[in-house]
Write a protein that holds these residues in place. Structure first.
Motif, PDB file in Angstrom:
ATOM      1  N   THR A 227      51.056  21.842  21.105  1.00  0.00           N
ATOM      2  CA  THR A 227      50.206  22.417  20.063  1.00  0.00           C
ATOM      3  C   THR A 227      50.330  21.638  18.757  1.00  0.00           C
ATOM      4  O   THR A 227      49.321  21.245  18.146  1.00  0.00           O
ATOM      5  N   ALA A 228      51.572  21.405  18.318  1.00  0.00           N
ATOM      6  CA  ALA A 228      51.777  20.696  17.054  1.00  0.00           C
ATOM      7  C   ALA A 228      51.445  19.214  17.187  1.00  0.00           C
ATOM      8  O   ALA A 228      50.835  18.620  16.276  1.00  0.00           O
ATOM      9  N   GLN A 229      51.832  18.615  18.287  1.00  0.00           N
ATOM     10  CA  GLN A 229      51.632  17.175  18.462  1.00  0.00           C
ATOM     11  C   GLN A 229      50.151  16.837  18.564  1.00  0.00           C
ATOM     12  O   GLN A 229      49.694  15.832  18.000  1.00  0.00           O
ATOM     13  N   ARG A 230      49.385  17.656  19.256  1.00  0.00           N
ATOM     14  CA  ARG A 230      47.966  17.356  19.416  1.00  0.00           C
ATOM     15  C   ARG A 230      47.238  17.408  18.076  1.00  0.00           C
ATOM     16  O   ARG A 230      46.356  16.582  17.793  1.00  0.00           O
ATOM     17  N   GLN A 231      47.600  18.371  17.257  1.00  0.00           N
ATOM     18  CA  GLN A 231      46.984  18.467  15.936  1.00  0.00           C
ATOM     19  C   GLN A 231      47.308  17.232  15.100  1.00  0.00           C
ATOM     20  O   GLN A 231      46.434  16.681  14.418  1.00  0.00           O
ATOM     21  N   ALA A 232      48.575  16.780  15.165  1.00  0.00           N
ATOM     22  CA  ALA A 232      48.978  15.613  14.378  1.00  0.00           C
ATOM     23  C   ALA A 232      48.345  14.333  14.904  1.00  0.00           C
ATOM     24  O   ALA A 232      47.908  13.475  14.133  1.00  0.00           O
ATOM     25  N   SER A 234      45.513  14.094  16.472  1.00  0.00           N
ATOM     26  CA  SER A 234      44.086  14.136  16.118  1.00  0.00           C
ATOM     27  C   SER A 234      43.851  13.604  14.716  1.00  0.00           C
ATOM     28  O   SER A 234      42.809  13.007  14.429  1.00  0.00           O
ATOM     29  N   GLY A 235      44.833  13.808  13.845  1.00  0.00           N
ATOM     30  CA  GLY A 235      44.701  13.299  12.485  1.00  0.00           C
ATOM     31  C   GLY A 235      44.647  11.786  12.415  1.00  0.00           C
ATOM     32  O   GLY A 235      44.139  11.222  11.434  1.00  0.00           O
ATOM     33  N   LEU A 252      45.800  11.705  23.273  1.00  0.00           N
ATOM     34  CA  LEU A 252      45.295  13.077  23.281  1.00  0.00           C
ATOM     35  C   LEU A 252      45.038  13.551  24.713  1.00  0.00           C
ATOM     36  O   LEU A 252      45.314  14.707  25.057  1.00  0.00           O
TER      37      LEU A 252
END
Length: 293
Positions: A227-232, A234-235, A252
């Motif tokens: 959850t956290a890694q995918r958001q980061a 994506s940035g 991703l």
């Protein structure tokens, strides 16, 4: 030549030189290895005079302490000496032997103690360099030390769950490095390759532990990471070149595959964990649960 005997003599001489350097009684002899040991003695003096002002990670300190205690127990350091003399030993013999054996035992204990102190001092020194290398990225002088520290952490960790969580932590570190390498095509791609490799290693260990224990708890760590890694990750798509964006999308896709595998294993555990259909880079591949369950 007996290599064990040779190593023991070097260690004993190293202990003597350390004693002399710290004000101990000077020996009236020189050894052929004195010149080779001089550099190590100098390091020992510098560490004693100016110990690194570094806050050692508690987990590293705990692992190091356990290793040193195990070594001390194995080598018999600190164990009380046993009296091997029989009841019929004369007073003259008893009076003579203590003057010889304790001296030999003490020298060996000092030598072994010097080795342990050297390990501890070296670990503290390395921890100082490790702290300085925390923000290093590929291409920096201290980056090799940073990666060596990670390998040392893995070596001090025994359980698959702990090792898996460490690998996922390294993947987070690789992500922060990637953000610093935008514009460096080779460096950016290379660090994402390492990030994905750490992700696979961590996930494989955690999913394997979940299946082996029939316990979904290790999968919670996987889902939290994804959850956290995918958001980061994506940035990283913002303001990147086309090549960088394409490479980022591969990472991703891996995270999406990890989440899918974790959810499938969780469902399999809930329905009684049918025999895995095989395994791959992400660990066990769960079989489909029977429809009547």
């Amino acid at each position: 030549m007996d290599s064990d005997l040779f190593s023991r003599r070097r260690a004993e001489r190293f202990a003597q030189l350390l004693d002399e350097a710290n004000g101990g009684r000077r020996q009236h002899k020189r050894s052929r290895v004195d010149d080779q040991l001089a550099a190590l003695v100098a390091v020992g003096q510098r560490l004693s005079a100016a110990p690194p002002a570094v806050e050692v990670d508690p987990e590293f300190r705990t692992g190091l302490r356990a290793m040193l205690l195990a070594t001390a127990e194995r080598e018999g350091i600190g164990a009380p000496a046993t009296d091997a003399a029989s009841g019929s030993t004369t007073r003259r013999t008893k009076a003579f032997r203590p003057s010889l054996l304790p001296a030999v035992t003490a020298r060996r204990a000092r030598a072994r103690g010097a080795i342990l102190v050297g390990i501890a001092a070296g670990a503290v020194a390395v921890s100082g360099i490790s702290a300085a290398s925390e923000n290093a990225v590929p291409g920096d002088a201290l980056y090799g030390m940073k990666r060596s520290t990670e390998r040392a952490q893995l070596a001090l960790t025994s359980s698959d769950v702990s090792r898996g969580q460490l690998f996922l932590g390294f993947a987070r570190t690789r992500l922060s490095e990637a953000a610093e390498l935008r514009g460096d095509r080779a460096g950016y791609s290379g660090v994402l390759d390492d990030m994905d490799a750490d992700t696979r290693q961590g996930v494989r260990l955690l999913t394997g532990a979940a299946v082996q224990r029939s316990d979904p708890a290790p999968l919670d760590a996987v889902n939290t990471f994804v959850t956290a890694q995918r958001q980061a990750v994506s940035g990283l798509l913002d303001d990147g070149t086309r090549t960088e964006r394409d490479r980022t999308r591969r990472s991703l896709a891996l995270l999406d595959a990890v989440r899918k595998r974790s959810d499938a294993l969780r469902a399999a555990i809930a329905c009684g964990l049918p025999a895995p259909a095989g395994s791959d880079a992400l660990g066990p591949a769960p079989a489909t649960c029977p429809a009547d369950r």
